[in-house]
Scaffold this active site. Structure first.
Site, PDB file in Angstrom:
ATOM      1  N   CYS A 181       0.828  -1.218   0.000  1.00 49.88           N
ATOM      2  CA  CYS A 181       0.000   0.000   0.000  1.00 49.88           C
ATOM      3  C   CYS A 181       0.853   1.255   0.000  1.00 49.88           C
ATOM      4  O   CYS A 181       0.436   2.286  -0.508  1.00 49.88           O
ATOM      5  CB  CYS A 181      -0.871   0.092   1.240  1.00 49.88           C
ATOM      6  SG  CYS A 181      -1.802  -1.335   1.630  1.00 49.88           S
TER       7      CYS A 181
HETATM    8  N1  LIG Z   1      -3.792  -0.521  -0.835  1.00 50.59           N
HETATM    9  C1  LIG Z   1      -4.137  -0.500   0.415  1.00 50.59           C
HETATM   10  N2  LIG Z   1      -4.486  -1.605   1.021  1.00 50.59           N
HETATM   11  N3  LIG Z   1      -4.186   0.675   1.044  1.00 50.59           N
HETATM   12  C2  LIG Z   1      -4.502   0.843   2.411  1.00 50.59           C
HETATM   13  C3  LIG Z   1      -5.104   2.168   2.649  1.00 50.59           C
HETATM   14  C4  LIG Z   1      -5.389   2.444   4.099  1.00 50.59           C
HETATM   15  C5  LIG Z   1      -6.098   3.748   4.329  1.00 50.59           C
HETATM   16  N4  LIG Z   1      -6.141   4.085   5.717  1.00 50.59           N
HETATM   17  C6  LIG Z   1      -7.513   3.719   3.780  1.00 50.59           C
HETATM   18  O1  LIG Z   1      -8.399   3.360   4.509  1.00 50.59           O
HETATM   19  O2  LIG Z   1      -7.758   4.059   2.663  1.00 50.59           O
END
Ligand SMILES: NC(=[NH2+])NCCC[C@H](N)C(=O)O
Length: 403
Positions: free
Chosen positions: A391
């Protein structure tokens, strides 16, 4: 400069990261839920963890680009500055009087300071309001905890706001209110920064919702797209149409994922660690299904087949016998804990070499047993936003996979 990515695992050449900064210091117990963090991170420690992540990449020859630097350089371009300023000022929350005050405030900032405000936002008390230049009714009625410009603490997760498919960039259309403005920054960077002149786009903000965490380049020409909380079926369809039209892929696998916080993106349950192996959350592995969308000939509508079990559909589309699966954790409870802590969310630096959070001890042992080398990084603070190494990275250059 050629940017090119056709897989999840080809040797990583260049990656876009965002070193977390003052925007994380905006998080409080009052706003962390709406800003999509599960805890209040210790900013200094998060920065140390992130620096160690970047160092681990550089040590293996990866070029690390920082979003804030690219943004600052982009803001030196007059058109980019005008466009980004205009975008924050256009918020209907402001009203004309406050808008004029904010415009004055931004006008005096040099590119680096303006980049800081676009990322960290502007708090109520940071806007200097004087009797000669009042803020009007909107400013008066604002709670002192409200933001005049909202911060972007999730910019850290550069995976979601843009993506590369072969030589084209996609600027995504983010679903959650707290993240929408992120793609105004990536859009300006890719359109105005000298490094990206002439780059063609495969996706634009304003289209149907699509986030990079849902897009997995399984093999050259084969793309899996998770649909759930963040990417809509319409977003997956749109991406399919655009990649087919540009000749970037022949098959899209549309993979429904549960609309839950723990599985917000496909890459929270499945990432690739080798050309034919995935690290996968066993509690969903067998239940995951996929619809296969195949490009039509000469502009015909794409053909939709399925659903079929994800692993079967993926192996067929990739033209391999089977996709090997490495389980997150061992028993269901450990798997659940380690999936929550992004045990699945590894970033491959090359086939069989990836970065993961050190805390996911069982998952990392599983990887090692399967012959995958894991570079462990600390993520006690970084992980509080629910995101791991995949991420937190947007690959721009990977060595093409030969098939
Ligand atoms: N590609 C990922 N899994 N990204 C995680 C993103 C986390 C971020 N706090 C959201 O809720 O958007």
């Amino acid at each position: 400069m050629t940017h090119y990515v056709d897989s999840e695992v080809g040797r990583l050449g260049t990656v876009l990261l965002h070193r977390p900064g003052p925007e994380l210091a905006r998080l409080t117990p009052r706003n962390n839920d709406s800003l999509l963090f599960d805890a209040i991170p210790w900013v200094g420690r998060a920065q140390e963890e992130h620096d160690a992540f970047a160092a681990a990449l550089r040590e293996r020859g990866v070029e690390v680009l920082y979003l804030a630097n690219l943004l600052t350089e982009t803001l030196a371009v007059a058109d980019a500055r005008a466009e980004l300023t205009e975008q924050v000022l256009s918020s209907p929350r402001l009203g004309d009087t406050l808008r004029a005050r904010v415009a004055d405030h931004l006008a005096y900032l040099d590119p680096a300071a303006l980049a800081d405000v676009l990322i960290a936002g502007l708090a109520h008390e940071e806007l200097r309001i004087s009797p000669e230049r009042p803020g009007g009714i909107v400013y008066t009625l604002m709670d002192r905890h409200d933001f005049v410009i909202e911060p972007l603490p999730n910019l850290l997760f550069t995976r979601d706001s843009s993506l590369w498919i072969k030589n084209r960039v996609g600027v995504t259309s983010l679903a959650m209110r707290a993240r929408r403005r992120e793609s105004t920054l990536t859009n300006a960077i890719y359109r105005h920064h000298p490094r990206f002149v002439g780059t063609e786009f495969v996706y634009q903000p304003g289209l149907e919702h699509l986030e990079g965490g849902d897009v997995l380049l399984l093999a050259p020409g084969v793309i899996a797209v998770g649909v759930g909380e963040r990417t809509t079926p319409a977003g997956a369809e749109r991406l399919g149409r655009q990649v087919f039209a540009a000749g970037l892929a022949h098959t899209i696998l549309v993979v429904p994922v549960a609309q839950k916080r723990a599985t917000m993106h496909l890459d929270t349950v499945c990432t690739m660690v080798d050309v034919d192996a995935v690290l996968m959350y066993p509690n969903v592995a067998d239940a995951l299904s996929a619809y296969t969308v195949i490009a039509g000939a000469d502009g015909d509508d794409p053909r939709v087949d399925g659903p079929a079990p994800f692993l079967r559909a993926a192996a067929d589309a990739m033209d391999i016998d089977q996709l090997r699966v490495i389980d997150t954790g061992l028993d269901p409870v450990t798997a659940e804990r380690e999936q929550w802590d992004d045990g699945n969310n590894t970033l491959a630096l090359a086939p069989r070499l990836c970065v993961g959070y050190e805390r996911n001890v069982e998952t990392n042992a599983q990887l090692e047993r399967a012959g995958i080398e894991l570079i462990p990084i600390a993520g006690s603070e970084l992980g509080s936003g629910r995101g791991g190494p995949r991420c937190m990275s947007c690959p721009m250059v990977r060595e093409p996979l030969r098939r």
